[in-house]
Design an enzyme around this catalytic site. Structure first.
Site, short mmCIF file in Angstrom:
data_model
loop_
_atom_site.label_atom_id
_atom_site.label_comp_id
_atom_site.label_asym_id
_atom_site.label_seq_id
_atom_site.Cartn_x
_atom_site.Cartn_y
_atom_site.Cartn_z
N LYS A 52 0.84 -1.21 0.00
CA LYS A 52 0.00 0.00 0.00
C LYS A 52 0.87 1.25 0.00
CE LYS A 52 -3.87 -2.44 2.06
NZ LYS A 52 -4.67 -2.78 3.25
N GLN A 96 -5.03 -1.74 9.49
CA GLN A 96 -4.82 -3.04 8.85
C GLN A 96 -5.36 -4.16 9.76
OE1 GLN A 96 -3.74 -3.38 5.75
NE2 GLN A 96 -3.81 -5.59 5.76
N ASP A 119 -11.25 2.33 3.49
CA ASP A 119 -11.49 0.89 3.34
C ASP A 119 -12.98 0.59 3.12
OD1 ASP A 119 -9.26 -0.79 3.35
OD2 ASP A 119 -9.04 -0.69 5.54
#
Ligand code: GUN
Length: 290
Positions: A52, A96, A119
């Site tokens: 990422k 995460q 997200d």
């Protein structure tokens, strides 16, 4: 049969984003800024987050990685989330997953301001998506919609069958394919307890397999001419590989592919799209007027 190339499509999207960032900067705007919280040292998560960060560089974004040891408390994480919510220099951020077992993941996700939830995991974004409001759509379903669009696969009025009902793939995928502004399809969701699964799958114009069982979809489940999207990525032992394993999708590719109009491979199909969708969402966070 047309093979849907997720790797090439993802690279194109990142270049498009980089171009847009150059334009924003030329117009006197600020560089998009994505932050990521990483807890502990799980190998998979380390790799995801490193990829990422790399994608941020490719797209011309600023990135900030915030690390905690695995013994971080829930309150410390919530405090950091609230700090990022209020930090005007950060456009979007992710936590995460998975988190250590002593931390309630849902509690952490729900602390994220939906306007920075790139997200698309917060209940507010999931709900907004379900009723067609502007929102962040999570990476896997968004990536699949993008592949269908870029390969000019007709979805309107078609029968889309989704195998799998997870919160992160099956359910949002069904919502997107159903809605007029996205797929405009007739949607059926199947799962591990569905009766007549084979017969239902055979009626699909678009079959999306997200059940997490290697090679579950066999040739007798696919209508000739269908589009097949494979979300599965199970590691299966393979002594011929240096790593000792290979990634196996939910589709028996060898026997199914010849029947299809379009199909995604594993690896190189849906997987590579997800990080580019996170980048697209971060750009959206900059440009969105909520
Ligand atoms: N872990 C595995 N995939 C993801 C993802 O897309 N987002 C986050 N936050 N964690 C993950």
């Amino acid at each position: 049969m047309i093979l849907i190339d997720g790797t090439a499509t993802a690279a194109t999207i990142k270049e498009e984003i980089a171009q847009r960032v150059r334009q924003i900067l030329a117009d006197g705007g600020r560089r998009p800024h994505l932050a990521a919280i990483l807890v502990g040292h799980d190998g998979g998560s380390e790799t995801y987050v490193a990829n990422k960060v790399k994608a941020c560089e490719v797209c011309g974004f600023q990135s900030t990685l915030i690390r905690y040891e695995a013994d971080v408390t829930e309150q410390e994480l919530i405090d950091k989330v609230i700090e990022l919510n209020n930090d005007d220099s950060i456009d979007g951020f992710i936590v995460q997953l998975p988190l250590p077992r002593h931390i309630d993941e849902q509690k952490i996700i729900e602390a994220i301001d939906y306007r920075k939830d790139v997200d698309g995991f917060t209940p507010v974004n999931v709900g907004r998506m379900a009723i067609g409001l502007p929102c962040f759509i999570s990476a896997t379903p968004k990536g699949i919609m993008e592949l269908l669009k870029r390969y000019h696969i007709q979805t309107s009025g078609k029968h889309c069958v989704i195998i799998g009902r997870s919160n992160i793939v099956g359910k949002p995928m069904a919502q997107l394919m159903l809605q007029k502004i996205y797929g405009d399809s007739t949607v059926t969701i199947c799962h591990s307890h569905t009766e007549n699964l084979k017969e239902i799958c055979r009626t699909a114009d678009i079959l999306i397999a997200a059940i997490g069982r290697p090679a579950f979809v066999t040739a007798d489940m696919v209508k000739p001419g269908a589009t097949v999207i494979d979300v599965g990525t199970t590691r299966v032992p393979d002594a011929t590989r240096k790593s000792g394993f290979r990634l196996q999708g939910d589709v028996d590719f060898e026997h199914v592919a010849p029947l299809c109009s379009h199909i995604t491979p594993v690896p190189g199909g849906v997987g590579p799209m997800t990080i580019s969708m996170l980048m697209q969402n971060t750009l959206l966070a900059v440009e969105k007027n909520w």
